[in-house]
Design an enzyme around this catalytic site. Structure first.
Site, PDB file in Angstrom:
ATOM      1  N   ASP A   7       0.875  -1.174   0.000  1.00 26.90           N
ATOM      2  CA  ASP A   7       0.000   0.000   0.000  1.00 26.90           C
ATOM      3  C   ASP A   7       0.910   1.221   0.000  1.00 26.90           C
ATOM      4  OD1 ASP A   7      -2.299   1.624   0.215  1.00 26.90           O
ATOM      5  OD2 ASP A   7      -2.201   1.639   2.390  1.00 26.90           O
ATOM      6  N   SER A   8       0.325   2.378  -0.232  1.00 27.08           N
ATOM      7  CA  SER A   8       1.115   3.597  -0.106  1.00 27.08           C
ATOM      8  C   SER A   8       1.550   3.790   1.342  1.00 27.08           C
ATOM      9  CB  SER A   8       0.311   4.804  -0.584  1.00 27.08           C
ATOM     10  OG  SER A   8      -0.908   4.903   0.129  1.00 27.08           O
ATOM     11  N   GLY A  40      -3.888   8.821  -4.389  1.00 27.08           N
ATOM     12  CA  GLY A  40      -5.100   9.167  -5.117  1.00 27.08           C
ATOM     13  C   GLY A  40      -4.963  10.333  -6.077  1.00 27.08           C
ATOM     14  N   CYS A  70      -4.677  -1.703  -1.553  1.00 25.92           N
ATOM     15  CA  CYS A  70      -4.852  -0.284  -1.857  1.00 25.92           C
ATOM     16  C   CYS A  70      -5.808  -0.186  -3.033  1.00 25.92           C
ATOM     17  CB  CYS A  70      -3.515   0.364  -2.204  1.00 25.92           C
ATOM     18  SG  CYS A  70      -3.623   2.065  -2.773  1.00 25.92           S
ATOM     19  N   ASN A  71      -6.904   0.526  -2.853  1.00 26.73           N
ATOM     20  CA  ASN A  71      -7.867   0.649  -3.941  1.00 26.73           C
ATOM     21  C   ASN A  71      -7.290   1.418  -5.121  1.00 26.73           C
ATOM     22  OD1 ASN A  71      -9.614   0.486  -1.268  1.00 26.73           O
ATOM     23  ND2 ASN A  71     -10.866  -0.285  -2.926  1.00 26.73           N
ATOM     24  N   THR A  72      -6.567   2.498  -4.849  1.00 23.01           N
ATOM     25  CA  THR A  72      -6.008   3.307  -5.936  1.00 23.01           C
ATOM     26  C   THR A  72      -5.020   2.501  -6.757  1.00 23.01           C
ATOM     27  OG1 THR A  72      -6.297   5.361  -4.682  1.00 23.01           O
ATOM     28  CG2 THR A  72      -4.689   5.380  -6.467  1.00 23.01           C
ATOM     29  N   CYS A 177     -11.877   2.578   0.506  1.00 22.49           N
ATOM     30  CA  CYS A 177     -10.442   2.853   0.649  1.00 22.49           C
ATOM     31  C   CYS A 177      -9.970   2.038   1.835  1.00 22.49           C
ATOM     32  CB  CYS A 177     -10.194   4.347   0.879  1.00 22.49           C
ATOM     33  SG  CYS A 177      -8.476   4.761   1.321  1.00 22.49           S
ATOM     34  N   HIS A 179      -7.697   2.480   3.971  1.00 19.67           N
ATOM     35  CA  HIS A 179      -7.462   3.257   5.185  1.00 19.67           C
ATOM     36  C   HIS A 179      -8.736   3.388   6.028  1.00 19.67           C
ATOM     37  CE1 HIS A 179      -3.637   4.433   3.348  1.00 19.67           C
ATOM     38  NE2 HIS A 179      -3.297   4.980   4.510  1.00 19.67           N
TER      39      HIS A 179
END
Length: 261
Positions: A7-8, A40, A70-72, A177, A179
């Site tokens: 993930d970021s 994002g 991570c969705n993005t 998301c 998060h």
């Protein structure tokens, strides 16, 4: 067994804990690049380049599978990640849980980042899985960043603003998301209306953890001996979970696991 997650930032915590609950014996590799978060607002090309770097750092540890928590990154970079790593390392993306939310009937709200809200990707999922269901897309500016930095006042403000844009009669909220899953109960408390049926929250952590096991031919075994390790990679370098991660229950649970030697 070794499962990597990327993930970021700390959005991967929920999926990592979900993997651990299903297989306490699985070693975990948590790879992120918190200095570049959030992803994002970045261009698709920039997200792809950063996601590849984070994934390749994880791949050096020879995991059996990689979860893109991570969705993005899943929206922007999943094809590139699979082209780079598969078939040696199965890559599992994160998809907003629109299908199970819609299956329960509406109305449904989808909380997501501004970049994802209204995107062709999300609209396509709504058309595919929620045809005929009342769906409201709710942008949540600043929420992922506030969660990443454990800024409690900013989290409360972002949740309150999104809750004010959420219809009062929603029966389910999709956490679009990763998060957001770290503050799920705070979201529930903000959206739940007096006199309404209990609100149902739909995250993705459990589903991607189960899918990762399926991809490598393993079965859940919550009773397996908990002898696993956790390796934390920050921009490719081994380190420790950020202090902000320890403000969440998921981060504290992972911090209690032995670090890899």
């Amino acid at each position: 067994m070794k499962i990597a997650l990327m993930d970021s930032g700390i959005g991967l915590l929920a999926a990592a804990v979900a993997v651990r609950r299903l297989r306490p014996d699985a070693d975990l590799v948590l790879s992120s690049d918190p200095g570049s978060m959030p992803w994002g607002p970045r261009t698709p090309e920039d997200v792809t380049a950063r996601a590849l770097a984070v994934a390749e750092a994880a791949a050096l540890h020879r995991p059996d599978a990689l979860i893109v928590a991570c969705n993005t990154a899943s929206v922007r970079a999943l094809p590139a990640l699979r082209a780079r790593l598969e078939p040696e390392v199965p890559v599992i993306g994160t998809v907003p849980a629109i299908k199970p939310a819609a299956a329960g009937g509406g109305p449904v709200a989808i909380w997501a980042t501004p970049a994802t809200t209204g995107s062709p990707y999300q609209r396509g999922l709504i058309d595919q899985f929620a045809d005929g269901v009342d769906v409201t897309e709710v942008a949540c500016p600043g929420l992922a960043d506030a969660v990443e930095h454990a800024d409690q006042a900013a989290i409360d403000a972002a949740i309150a603003a999104a809750a004010a844009r959420t219809p009062e009669d929603v029966r389910a909220v999709v956490l679009g998301c990763t998060h957001y899953e770290l503050v799920a109960e705070r979201i529930r408390a903000a959206v739940q209306r007096p006199g309404r049926p209990p609100l149902v929250l739909h995250g993705s952590a459990g589903a991607v953890a189960a899918q990762a096991l399926r991809r490598i031919g393993e079965m859940p075994d919550p009773a397996a001996p908990a002898g696993s390790t956790v390796t934390v990679l920050l921009s490719g370098r081994e380190g420790m979970l950020p202090a902000t991660a320890l403000t969440y229950e998921e981060g504290r649970m992972l911090a209690a696991v032995s670090p890899a030697r």
